[in-house]
Design a protein around this motif. Structure first.
Motif, PDB file in Angstrom:
ATOM      1  N   PRO A 191      40.081  79.402   6.900  1.00 34.85           N
ATOM      2  CA  PRO A 191      40.312  79.135   8.197  1.00 34.85           C
ATOM      3  C   PRO A 191      40.894  77.830   8.418  1.00 34.85           C
ATOM      4  CG  PRO A 191      37.864  79.664   8.199  1.00 34.85           C
ATOM      5  CD  PRO A 191      38.585  79.725   6.713  1.00 34.85           C
ATOM      6  N   GLU A 192      41.988  77.495   9.513  1.00 38.76           N
ATOM      7  CA  GLU A 192      42.536  76.379   9.497  1.00 38.76           C
ATOM      8  C   GLU A 192      41.393  75.160   9.929  1.00 38.76           C
ATOM      9  OE1 GLU A 192      45.829  76.385  12.426  1.00 38.76           O
ATOM     10  OE2 GLU A 192      45.456  78.637  12.633  1.00 38.76           O
ATOM     11  N   LYS A 193      42.047  74.075   9.357  1.00 36.93           N
ATOM     12  CA  LYS A 193      41.001  73.005   9.258  1.00 36.93           C
ATOM     13  C   LYS A 193      40.541  72.379  10.931  1.00 36.93           C
ATOM     14  CE  LYS A 193      40.595  72.682   4.930  1.00 36.93           C
ATOM     15  NZ  LYS A 193      39.344  72.993   4.268  1.00 36.93           N
ATOM     16  N   ARG A 194      41.606  72.400  11.630  1.00 36.99           N
ATOM     17  CA  ARG A 194      41.432  71.916  12.962  1.00 36.99           C
ATOM     18  C   ARG A 194      42.503  72.667  13.855  1.00 36.99           C
ATOM     19  NH1 ARG A 194      36.889  69.366  14.402  1.00 36.99           N
ATOM     20  NH2 ARG A 194      36.915  68.214  12.529  1.00 36.99           N
ATOM     21  N   LEU A 195      42.115  72.967  15.051  1.00 33.95           N
ATOM     22  CA  LEU A 195      42.879  73.520  16.007  1.00 33.95           C
ATOM     23  C   LEU A 195      43.063  72.803  17.259  1.00 33.95           C
ATOM     24  CD1 LEU A 195      41.431  77.137  16.049  1.00 33.95           C
ATOM     25  CD2 LEU A 195      43.134  76.225  14.601  1.00 33.95           C
ATOM     26  N   ALA A 196      44.407  73.063  18.172  1.00 36.79           N
ATOM     27  CA  ALA A 196      44.545  72.407  19.323  1.00 36.79           C
ATOM     28  C   ALA A 196      43.467  72.675  20.280  1.00 36.79           C
ATOM     29  CB  ALA A 196      45.970  72.709  19.947  1.00 36.79           C
ATOM     30  N   ARG A 209      43.355  76.388  22.022  1.00 40.11           N
ATOM     31  CA  ARG A 209      43.213  77.674  21.088  1.00 40.11           C
ATOM     32  C   ARG A 209      41.669  77.965  21.081  1.00 40.11           C
ATOM     33  NH1 ARG A 209      46.216  76.855  15.633  1.00 40.11           N
ATOM     34  NH2 ARG A 209      45.723  79.063  15.565  1.00 40.11           N
ATOM     35  N   VAL A 250      39.509  80.489  18.534  1.00 35.82           N
ATOM     36  CA  VAL A 250      39.621  81.478  17.406  1.00 35.82           C
ATOM     37  C   VAL A 250      38.302  81.679  17.057  1.00 35.82           C
ATOM     38  CG1 VAL A 250      40.520  81.816  14.977  1.00 35.82           C
ATOM     39  CG2 VAL A 250      41.901  80.754  16.603  1.00 35.82           C
ATOM     40  N   GLN A 298      36.077  78.170  16.603  1.00 36.68           N
ATOM     41  CA  GLN A 298      37.196  76.919  16.793  1.00 36.68           C
ATOM     42  C   GLN A 298      37.465  76.996  18.066  1.00 36.68           C
ATOM     43  OE1 GLN A 298      39.266  78.122  12.982  1.00 36.68           O
ATOM     44  NE2 GLN A 298      38.941  76.179  12.635  1.00 36.68           N
ATOM     45  N   GLY A 304      38.872  72.136  20.118  1.00 38.58           N
ATOM     46  CA  GLY A 304      39.299  71.130  19.057  1.00 38.58           C
ATOM     47  C   GLY A 304      38.087  71.015  18.121  1.00 38.58           C
ATOM     48  N   ASN A 353      34.903  72.531  15.406  1.00 39.71           N
ATOM     49  CA  ASN A 353      34.658  73.531  14.498  1.00 39.71           C
ATOM     50  C   ASN A 353      33.187  73.848  14.615  1.00 39.71           C
ATOM     51  OD1 ASN A 353      37.093  73.799  13.706  1.00 39.71           O
ATOM     52  ND2 ASN A 353      36.900  72.255  11.898  1.00 39.71           N
ATOM     53  N   GLU A 399      42.106  85.543  17.169  1.00 41.78           N
ATOM     54  CA  GLU A 399      42.627  84.598  18.112  1.00 41.78           C
ATOM     55  C   GLU A 399      42.758  85.097  19.463  1.00 41.78           C
ATOM     56  OE1 GLU A 399      45.638  80.868  18.915  1.00 41.78           O
ATOM     57  OE2 GLU A 399      45.518  81.932  16.948  1.00 41.78           O
TER      58      GLU A 399
END
Length: 332
Positions: A61-66, A69, A71, A83, A86, A88, A329
């Motif tokens: 996974p991405e470390k941090r999302l806007a 978003r 997911v 996620q 912002g 997790n 997503e």
């Protein structure tokens, strides 16, 4: 009547002073019904394979999302990475081989976690919906505490169980109807679901179970770890209180035989009805395909879900039965 070893508090519409209960609902079946299920002549227990490989590779996974978003990444069974806003958030995380009080016996996973533990992003919040072993796994909670020191959130009484295994955990405890700020822009609401709790033979319904609603910049998310359908009462109540949801996270497995499981585990057809009743734009299905708890075949929930969606005229892309490693997503 013996006292409650986990919680002491005032009587309410779902707590009788010793045990929690489902208002207007059903208590879990007793030992006689368990024997009838396991050894009855009409048992239709369908075997699972020793391995049930996910079509998806382990996710990174991405470390941090806007914040806008949303997911969802499937770990397995009821364990998901959310996620959102912002943050997790791990729901009911289980990385252990077995969902059992024993490391050598009990239900064993037939596929590995869909995220390798070292590949997890920094975890802000760990949500534990209730204390059954397929949802509250102390070895995994200890690893998360050592790694990230997250905020643990759980219904009444489960904090005592978590604290016994993770002594330095930072725990927020919630009752049905309570709300909790998770950072500046995310509010968590604790809501009813129709289930029960136990870690052993002498603690039935001594800790609370719950569903949760996340109110976020990404929209509202309705998360249920386990529930019986209960004539859709809790779904209707969630819709009346919260309006609509961008996403509902719903259990779809561990539902056969119906005479035994109906009060505690909804089936896929009921999950689809729940999606409609709570007014969710999208849904993801979990609680299937990783550990065998009940009689249905490993892929029966997926087939039954497709039938229910088709018969209700719902696009299959709106309700996804997620496999380990799968990433979704959620569309805006």
């Amino acid at each position: 009547m013996a006292g409650n070893r986990y919680y002491s508090g005032p009587v309410s519409d779902h707590f009788d002073g010793t045990r929690f209960f489902n208002p207007g609902g059903e208590e879990p079946a007793g030992l006689a019904e368990v024997i009838r299920w396991k050894f009855g002549k009409n048992s239709d227990n369908r075997p699972w394979p020793n391995a049930y490989k996910s079509p998806f590779p382990p996710a990174v996974p991405e470390k941090r999302l806007a914040a806008e978003r949303l997911v969802v990444t499937m770990v397995g069974h009821a364990s998901l990475l959310l996620q959102l806003g912002g943050l997790n958030i791990l729901a009911d995380p289980v990385w252990s081989e077995r969902t059992s009080p024993f490391s050598f016996a009990g239900p064993k996973r037939v596929n590995p976690p869909g995220i390798r533990f070292p590949d997890l992003p920094p975890i802000d919040v760990v949500l534990v919906t209730h204390n059954h072993y397929d949802h509250l796994d102390l070895p995994t909670l200890r690893l998360l505490q050592q790694r990230d020191k997250p905020q643990f959130v759980t219904p009444l009484g489960n904090d005592v169980i978590i604290r016994a295994g993770v002594s330095d955990a930072r725990i927020s405890v919630m009752d049905w109807g309570a709300s909790l700020a998770l950072g500046a822009d995310v509010v968590l609401h604790c809501e009813p679901c129709h289930h029960w709790s136990a870690r052993g033979m002498g603690d039935r319904r001594m800790a609370l179970w719950a569903a949760f609603v996340f109110e976020t910049p990404a929209g509202k998310i309705y998360h249920i770890g386990d529930t019986g359908f209960h004539d859709g009462l809790n779904y209707r109540a969630a819709q009346e209180k919260h309006g609509h949801f961008r996403l509902a996270v719903l259990p779809i497995g561990a539902y056969e035989p119906r005479w035994f499981m109906k009060a505690q585990h909804q089936n896929p057809e009921e999950a689809v009805q729940g999606m409609l009743l709570c007014n969710a734009a999208y849904a993801v299905g979990h609680h299937w395909g990783t550990v065998k708890l009940t009689d249905e075949a490993v892929d029966d929930p997926v087939r039954a879900l497709r039938v229910a969606l088709d018969s209700n005229g719902i696009d299959r892309d709106r309700f996804r039965p997620m496999s380990p490693g799968e990433v979704f997503e959620v569309p805006v």
